[in-house]
Design an enzyme around this catalytic site. Structure first.
Site: not given
Lengths: 193, 608
Positions: B321-323, B325
């Site tokens: 997930g967003s980690v 990014k």
């Protein structure tokens, strides 16, 4: 001697006898005895050696046996002491278990601080923010075996169901008992009538 | 008659004086011959009996006699090698060997009282009565194992008590025993030994050859095996055992405990399925703690299901997930394609590969800088920025950050995760990989990737073994062999770190204010990812929430990564994993006496 004499035997005929000038037989002087060492000291020496050897061997063997026993005794002692050391070490390790330390600290009312300030000595400056410690950063002590949440929920449900069942069973039993008692009463009153 | 005469004649001359017997000398020859012959035959007969017996003993059935002799007095014992300890970074034992004892019996002495002794042993040592009974009655044996790996005190007490009750023929001998003094702390890494002392999980299994050592043995004549007294000058062959080597880990036991308890609390309070947390020393890549919850008690592995008796942080992969990014953006910065202040106009949704990409919160057209995209965790903003990548560049960066390959901690159970191969790579997938979907990692991979940013753009192989050690597969691992590779520039790394600081300290757009550590500058990133169900190979509506970051921002010491699977309270990375991160980071900084850097926190603009 006798063998040497045998072939000469025919020559000892009576007609020749006068010719030979016979010297009288005399005893040959016995040869001088060989110079021998006295026997006794030798026999004594040999027997002493023999006895000494046997006794020495016996003593040696016994002492070896003795030291074997001693070795075994010391070995046992070493084992016992090692076992004792191990037991004490085990106790110490148990005391060092972080779970145990946490439990004892909690009993004493200690908590983990959320944050701490640091004092820098050279310029007497305080770094960071000191916050009064409450329980918010102190994790709870935990159950012996951690279980996944789903299992915990399932267990709780099972326990609840079991409890409900037990309750129902007890109620049924009580009801049955009550009925039985009533019946008995009825019969007894019947009998009394 | 004739023989008698001969005999008489033979005897008579012998007694007579020699000269007189001379005429009968010729007569004597015959009888002497016969005498010699008779004597010879007698001797030959005796010798052939001896020879026959010799052939019987040595040639036909030598073993049964040797065995009988051995059973009589020769004792052959295994001298067990002591298994190496598994230690934490300060030398505290996570697994150690204690001097247990084995209880042995001499059936020759125990045979007559066998039922009583068997009952006694069943009571004192908990052995099976029937098995003990057959052993105590064994014919032709003077040596039987009754029970192995008994704690020393218990074994000696039992044998002494047996002696007092008049049972002869029991004794003890050394037999090391495995202990796990901390129970479930680091059990996920250490593993455990089964009942037969065979390693079944974790480091115990992966480094078995390193730890095991080599058993020796001793063979000697004893007056009686039970009292162990050796016969002097008897057989005495001894091969000394070679003890195993210790295995020193980079794990900090007390930190591991704190992380475990904190994670457990968070998992239970958010009604989640499971959780994992990793703490890495930024400058060395040493793993200070690697925690799984739920886990098992190494002292009683059977109490937990099989799936929990290892490290799921290594063996389970999930979409980060967003980690992720952070990694995407760090590569862009390294290429000089964007800067933290690059302005991005973010539409409501973004079409990619025939399906729209949306943000986790509904919004109209938004104006965010790149720092704002990170702070607010915008999927669309990340995809738009990442469009600047040339073909194949993103994959190269992610691969350099360590995704898609095992971290090489030395544990065989680690899974490599999934990073599509260059052939299978496509644009629609790349858009999703930008923000951490269509790619899967294990927790240690993700922590090591974040640590690259913390360490100024240089990735260090994470390690679990202090120094170095060779595992059963023959691979040498440890801090000595950890490699350092530059992935992004120092500049790109520090810009990313400052952008990550805005995740926590931006009052408007920040998504994880709960992750702050009072007094310190902290960088981090939240992540909320849909979980792929292994059965249907689809997103099943459950989430993995995570938070990864490091502190202090301008001189990082620790990287902490927390992932929690399927929180039942519907929380996100910031609200569920953020507070855990904060507590762990605060504890680690305090424990290692890291002072705040005292610099001004980042004020990078997040919107425009």
């Amino acid at each position: 001697m006798s063998i040497a004499a045998a072939p000469q035997a025919p020559m000892r005929s009576p007609d020749r006898a006068p010719e030979t000038t016979q010297t009288r037989l005399t005893a040959v002087p016995a040869p001088l005895p060989a110079p021998t060492a006295p026997r006794l000291p030798f026999v004594v020496l040999v027997s002493m050696l023999l006895v000494g050897g046997v006794v020495g061997l016996l003593v040696f063997n016994t002492s070896m046996q003795q030291s074997a026993f001693q070795e075994q005794r010391l070995q046992e002692q070493a084992t016992t002491l090692a076992a004792r050391e191990q037991a004490l070490d085990g106790e110490l390790k148990k005391m060092e278990d972080p779970h145990k330390i946490a439990a004892e600290a909690k009993e004493l009312g200690m908590v983990v601080p959320q944050n701490a300030a640091m004092l820098r000595v050279p310029d007497a400056k305080v770094e960071g923010e000191a916050v009064p410690a409450d329980r918010s950063a102190t994790p709870p002590l935990h159950p012996k075996v951690a279980k996944p949440y789903s299992v915990l929920v399932a267990e709780q449900k099972a326990a609840e169901q079991a409890a409900a069942k037990k309750k129902a069973a007890e109620q049924a039993k009580k009801k049955a008992e009550r009925q039985q008692a009533e019946e008995q009463q009825r019969t007894s009153t019947d009998e009394a009538r | 008659m004739a023989q008698r005469q001969v005999k008489r004649k033979v005897r008579r001359p012998a007694r007579r004086p020699a000269p007189r017997s001379a005429p009968k000398a010729t007569q004597r020859r015959g009888p002497v011959h016969i005498r010699l012959r008779v004597g010879f035959i007698l001797v030959a007969m005796v010798l052939s009996v001896f020879g026959g017996r010799l052939v019987q003993l040595q040639g036909i059935d030598p073993h049964s006699y040797a065995a009988m002799a051995a059973a009589e007095n020769v004792v052959d014992v295994v001298l067990p090698a002591e298994r190496g300890e598994i230690l934490d970074r300060d030398g505290e034992a996570l697994a150690d060997s204690a001097d247990g004892l084995m209880v042995l019996a001499d059936p020759k002495q125990t045979k007559k009282d066998a039922p009583a002794i068997a009952a006694f042993l069943a009571k004192e040592l908990g052995v099976d009565y029937a098995t003990a009974l057959t052993k105590l009655r064994k014919d032709g044996s003077r040596f039987q194992y009754i029970k192995r790996q008994v704690p020393a005190t218990q074994a000696t007490a039992a044998v002494e008590k047996a002696g007092k009750e008049g049972y002869q023929g029991l004794w003890t001998s050394r037999d090391p025993l495995r202990n796990y003094p901390n129970g479930d702390v680091a059990a996920n890494l250490v593993g455990f030994l089964g009942n037969d002392q065979r390693p079944l999980a974790g480091l115990e299994s992966a480094f078995d050859k390193h730890l095991a050592g080599k058993d020796g043995h001793a063979e000697y004549d004893a007056t009686s095996p039970a009292n162990g007294t050796r016969m002097p000058l008897g057989t005495n062959n001894r091969v000394a055992p070679v003890d195993g080597d210790d295995l020193k880990l980079t794990i900090d036991r007390d930190l591991q405990y704190y992380v475990q308890q904190t994670l457990m609390d968070a998992v239970q309070k958010s009604r989640a399925e499971s959780g994992m947390a990793v703490v890495i020393d930024t400058q060395t890549g040493e793993i200070l703690s690697l925690v799984d919850y739920p886990t098992f008690d190494a002292r009683d592995p059977a109490a937990s299901p099989k799936t929990l008796r290892g490290s799921n942080a290594l063996s389970n992969v999930y979409e980060p997930g967003s980690v992720q990014k952070v990694l995407t953006v760090a590569g862009l910065l390294d290429q000089g394609l964007v800067s933290p202040s690059t302005r991005i106009k973010i539409p409501e949704s973004y079409m990619s590969g025939g399906a729209p990409i949306r943000d986790w919160y509904p919004h109209g057209v938004e104006k965010l800088t790149l720092a704002g995209v990170i702070a607010k965790s915008s999927n669309i903003g990340t995809v738009m920025a990442a469009d600047k990548y040339a073909e194949g560049q993103l994959r190269e960066y992610l691969s350099a950050f360590g995704l898609g390959r095992r971290t090489g901690l030395g544990l065989n159970t680690e899974s490599a995760g999934l990073l599509a191969s260059p052939e299978a790579w496509n644009a629609a997938d790349e858009d999703r990989i930008d923000f951490g979907q269509s790619v899967s990692v294990n927790a240690v991979q993700m922590a090591a990737a974040l640590n690259t940013i913390a360490n100024g753009g240089v990735r260090i192989d994470p390690s679990l073994i202090a120094g170095s050690a060779t595992n059963n597969s023959g691979v040498e691992v440890g801090t000595d062999t950890a490699e350092r590779t530059r992935v992004v520039s120092q500049e790109a790394a520090s810009q990313t770190a400052e952008m990550m600081e805005r995740v926590i300290n931006d009052p408007v757009n920040g998504t994880a204010k709960q992750a702050a550590v009072p007094g310190y500058r902290v960088s981090g990133k939240t992540g909320t990812a849909q979980r792929v169900n292994s059965e249907c190979k689809c997103y099943d509506g459950t989430n993995t929430v995570s938070f990864g970051g490091f502190a202090p921002t301008d001189d990082p010491r620790f990287t902490v990564y927390v992932a929690i699977h399927n929180p039942g309270n519907g929380g996100g990375g910031g609200s569920v994993a953020g507070p855990v991160f904060s507590q762990i980071m605060s504890f680690a900084l305090r424990r290692y006496g890291v002072p705040p850097t005292g610099t001004e926190p980042s004020k990078m603009p997040t919107g425009w």
